[in-house]
Design a protein around this motif. Structure first.
Motif, mmCIF file in Angstrom:
data_model
loop_
_atom_site.group_PDB
_atom_site.id
_atom_site.type_symbol
_atom_site.label_atom_id
_atom_site.label_comp_id
_atom_site.label_asym_id
_atom_site.label_seq_id
_atom_site.Cartn_x
_atom_site.Cartn_y
_atom_site.Cartn_z
ATOM 1 N N CYS A 505 -57.390 -13.847 -10.421
ATOM 2 C CA CYS A 505 -57.761 -12.357 -10.339
ATOM 3 C C CYS A 505 -56.860 -11.407 -9.948
ATOM 4 O O CYS A 505 -55.753 -11.800 -9.360
ATOM 5 N N LEU A 506 -56.747 -10.070 -10.564
ATOM 6 C CA LEU A 506 -56.186 -9.160 -9.894
ATOM 7 C C LEU A 506 -56.862 -7.979 -9.113
ATOM 8 O O LEU A 506 -57.981 -7.556 -9.260
ATOM 9 N N ALA A 507 -56.236 -7.686 -7.832
ATOM 10 C CA ALA A 507 -56.881 -6.774 -6.929
ATOM 11 C C ALA A 507 -55.918 -5.520 -6.865
ATOM 12 O O ALA A 507 -54.636 -5.820 -6.728
ATOM 13 N N VAL A 508 -56.386 -4.336 -7.107
ATOM 14 C CA VAL A 508 -55.351 -3.056 -6.969
ATOM 15 C C VAL A 508 -56.142 -2.474 -5.853
ATOM 16 O O VAL A 508 -57.266 -2.114 -5.796
ATOM 17 N N LEU A 509 -55.023 -1.855 -4.816
ATOM 18 C CA LEU A 509 -55.670 -1.151 -3.742
ATOM 19 C C LEU A 509 -54.640 -0.033 -3.515
ATOM 20 O O LEU A 509 -53.587 -0.059 -3.622
ATOM 21 N N GLY A 552 -46.648 4.818 -4.752
ATOM 22 C CA GLY A 552 -46.336 5.275 -3.206
ATOM 23 C C GLY A 552 -47.031 4.744 -2.500
ATOM 24 O O GLY A 552 -46.763 4.073 -1.556
ATOM 25 N N ASP A 553 -48.518 4.649 -2.608
ATOM 26 C CA ASP A 553 -49.471 4.023 -1.550
ATOM 27 C C ASP A 553 -50.284 3.121 -2.305
ATOM 28 O O ASP A 553 -51.436 2.705 -1.919
ATOM 29 N N GLU A 554 -49.881 2.441 -3.377
ATOM 30 C CA GLU A 554 -50.692 1.685 -4.186
ATOM 31 C C GLU A 554 -50.003 0.245 -4.401
ATOM 32 O O GLU A 554 -48.809 0.226 -4.524
ATOM 33 N N PHE A 555 -51.004 -0.791 -4.114
ATOM 34 C CA PHE A 555 -50.489 -2.142 -4.269
ATOM 35 C C PHE A 555 -51.236 -2.823 -5.088
ATOM 36 O O PHE A 555 -52.357 -2.649 -5.587
ATOM 37 N N VAL A 590 -60.284 -1.068 -2.519
ATOM 38 C CA VAL A 590 -60.005 -2.063 -3.361
ATOM 39 C C VAL A 590 -60.704 -2.202 -4.621
ATOM 40 O O VAL A 590 -61.985 -1.910 -4.658
ATOM 41 N N GLY A 591 -60.015 -2.401 -5.889
ATOM 42 C CA GLY A 591 -60.821 -3.081 -6.986
ATOM 43 C C GLY A 591 -60.490 -4.159 -7.562
ATOM 44 O O GLY A 591 -59.149 -4.395 -7.476
ATOM 45 N N ILE A 592 -61.098 -5.096 -7.916
ATOM 46 C CA ILE A 592 -60.890 -6.440 -8.379
ATOM 47 C C ILE A 592 -61.118 -6.656 -9.691
ATOM 48 O O ILE A 592 -62.521 -6.275 -10.059
#
Length: 637
Positions: A505-509, A552-555, A590-592
């Protein structure tokens, strides 16, 4: 000595060739930074002009409210019907208080129906109190153009005259002063009794409209390019005074004026290295309707903009110098490597007499069984030369893929060169630059292989360290966006090639309301928040998971061998841990999404889920394709 000189020449030439990289880096980032800074200034300028527009409307409403109260005063009507000393005294007191409190009216006057001043109260910024003009100094204004204009007004019709030069005793006031008059006829049911006239202190009105902490000047330009109103009084009256006829925008900045005329009634910007950044927009205000539609213009001086550019260029230049020095170090390392490689690449004659001296040399038969090895090679692998005899040299290369590659190259081209990994009995690995040459017998059959080894482990590790540094985010030590894109693409290809492997899975937060944190608490706290989130991710994620800072604030996190439910539970634990930080009020959204064969689709799916979390109210986890999961369920995964 010749080798040293040859190495230095090669290193210098390579360094000069590679110098184009820091130069390109500097010019690209400098151009990008200049564009970014200009955009920031444009936004600030547009916000300021919007503020001026709002302040102008507020000031206009304030002036008109005061004017309406004075012009519709019952006391004024009574005095107009029956002038008396008692009513005049009350009226003067009323105007005195209004002038003192408002400070925007230069004169308040009442003229009879033939234009004679009966009452006049003057107020100037140079005097602490209004001045009541004595009867002996009152003037006749029946011949003035604004009085003729006033006579044409209908009962109850408010008039506006100006902006023009202020006159006193038939002569312009020196220094020149702009005049703007609000006029209201005073009428009885049967006849016109007189006129109430309020002269606005235009310069005070301008100051109130354009007051700002940035010390930005503001010009109000008419359709002919003249400065009708300006923060700089010296620009005014180009349309009225012959000596100031050149005081207009077309003369001062023809390129800016051309752009304004090409885009009438539109907001825009214009930048010139010499003159600076100009921001303009149309301005319509009921107080200045006589002047038509004006253009509101403000600017950041060229020296101010260039100073900002210079400051940012210094930072970028420092980074470019560091890169240039690192490339110099790389050039030296590469030159040393090249010289070593040149020494390794010797012909068969050298291999025959250098077996006991010089580099690490090994002679094998056609099956790669060691026949002879010198002491240098024995030292590399930590095995005595006697014990090396009879062993297969390819077995020192730990990967079978590399072994197959070597044998295939020797079969096709009779030689091979590249990096050879030597593994000693205690498990240590050494990276060697290796050349393998084939020696033939008289009937052209393979008789021997000559291996020449040069230990480049230290240089290899340095290069790998430099490479890893280039792939790391300097603030958090997480992987950067470039490394993330490469890794996501690689995992997608694995998915494409091996569709039956376990799901990943990919998680973007990103950090909720991070801009507010920076704005309210400062960038130092913002950096502390980013580092705290990174630490939480590293401490709670598995070693096999890939963590990167992509903005900047995204992982982003690639969660290996995990389904969506497990990934959601894991990210929710991280969300709760971050939200529980006692030092600052911080939360993440968070989005997965499940990893697909297309990296762009995977990222888009996770990004859509992230924005769904934002729309839910932030501080939650959303899964792509799972629309019905409630916020409460999400937060209690």
């Amino acid at each position: 000595m010749k080798r040293v000189r040859r190495t230095l020449i090669r290193a210098t030439l390579l360094w000069l060739a590679l110098s184009v990289i820091p130069l390109a880096y500097f010019f690209y980032l400098s151009t990008t930074a200049h564009h970014f800074l200009l955009k920031g200034l444009e936004q600030r300028g547009e916000q300021f002009l919007s503020y001026v527009d709002t302040q102008a409307n507020r000031t206009t409403n304030q002036i008109k409210q005061t004017f309406d109260e004075l012009s519709h005063s019952e006391l004024l009507l009574d005095f107009a019907k029956e002038p008396s000393a008692r009513l005049k005294h009350y009226l003067i007191n009323q105007w005195y208080v209004t002038s003192y409190n408002s400070t925007l009216f230069y004169q308040l006057r009442y003229l009879d129906k033939v234009g004679n001043e009966l009452i006049r109260v003057d107020y100037t910024q140079s005097s602490p109190f209004p001045f009541i003009v004595p009867d002996s100094q009152l003037q006749a204004k029946g011949h003035r153009d604004y009085f003729r204009y006033a006579q044409q007004l209908k009962p109850g019709e408010e008039g506006l005259f100006g902006i023009d030069l202020e006159y006193e005793h038939e002569k312009p006031v020196i220094p020149y002063k702009p005049g703007l008059r609000l006029i209201m006829p005073v009428d009885s049911p049967s006849e016109r009794l007189g006129y109430f006239i309020a002269n606005l202190d235009v310069l005070a009105v301008i100051r109130q409209m354009t007051h700002n902490t940035q010390n930005l000047a503001v010009d109000f330009v008419d359709n002919d390019g003249f400065y009708i109103i300006s923060s700089a009084p010296s620009k005014l009256f180009g349309d009225l005074i012959f000596e100031r006829a050149s005081n207009n925008l077309p003369s001062d900045n023809p390129e800016l004026w051309k752009k304004i005329k090409e885009q009438p009634n539109r907001q825009g910007t214009f930048f010139s290295n010499n003159d600076g950044l100009f921001i303009y927009q149309p301005f319509v205000n009921s107080l200045f309707t006589n002047s038509g539609t004006l253009n509101l213009v403000t600017s950041y001086p060229g020296a101010y903009v260039m100073a900002m550019f210079h400051e940012r260029d210094n930072i970028i230049r420092s980074d470019a110098i560091v890169i240039w020095l690192l490339l110099g170090l790389f050039s030296i390392v590469f030159a040393l490597y090249w010289e070593t490689y040149r020494q390794i690449k010797m012909d068969r004659t050298y291999a025959e007499y250098a077996i006991e001296n010089g580099m690490a040399i090994v002679l094998t038969d056609q099956n790669h069984t060691i026949l002879r090895a010198n002491n240098q090679f024995a030292d590399l692998v930590g095995i005595s030369p006697a014990r090396l005899l009879g062993q297969n040299l390819l077995y020192f290369q730990p990967t079978k893929e590399k072994q197959a590659l070597i044998t295939e190259a020797l079969s096709n081209t009779n030689e091979w060169q590249g990096e050879f990994v030597l593994k000693s009995p205690n498990g240590d690995e050494m990276i060697c630059q290796t050349i393998i040459k084939t020696l033939f017998n008289k009937i052209k059959r393979v008789q021997y292989y000559v291996y020449s080894f040069a230990d480049i482990s230290e240089h290899h590790n340095e290069i790998m360290e430099l490479k890893e540094k280039s792939e790391r985010d300097p603030t958090t030590s997480l992987w950067n966006k470039k490394k993330f894109e490469q890794t996501l693409t690689y995992n997608s290809r694995l998915r494409q090639r091996y569709p039956d492997q376990p799901n990943s899975c990919l998680a973007v937060l990103d950090i909720d309301s991070f801009k507010s944190i920076n704005d309210s608490l400062g960038h130092a706290v913002g950096d502390e928040v980013i580092l705290y989130v990174a630490i939480q991710l590293k401490s709670l994620m598995r070693d096999t998971d890939f963590i990167a800072r992509i903005g900047g604030d995204e992982f982003a996190v690639i969660i290996q061998h995990s389904n969506l439910d497990h990934a959601a539970k894991l990210m929710n634990r991280i969300r709760v841990s971050i939200a529980s930080w006692p030092k600052h009020n911080v939360s993440i959204s968070v989005g997965i999404a499940q990893l697909t064969e297309d990296p762009l689709v995977t990222f888009s799916n996770a990004d859509q889920a992230l924005y769904r979390s934002k729309r839910k109210g932030k501080n939650c986890v959303s899964i792509h394709g799972v629309e019905k999961l409630s916020l409460v369920e999400n937060r209690n995964l």
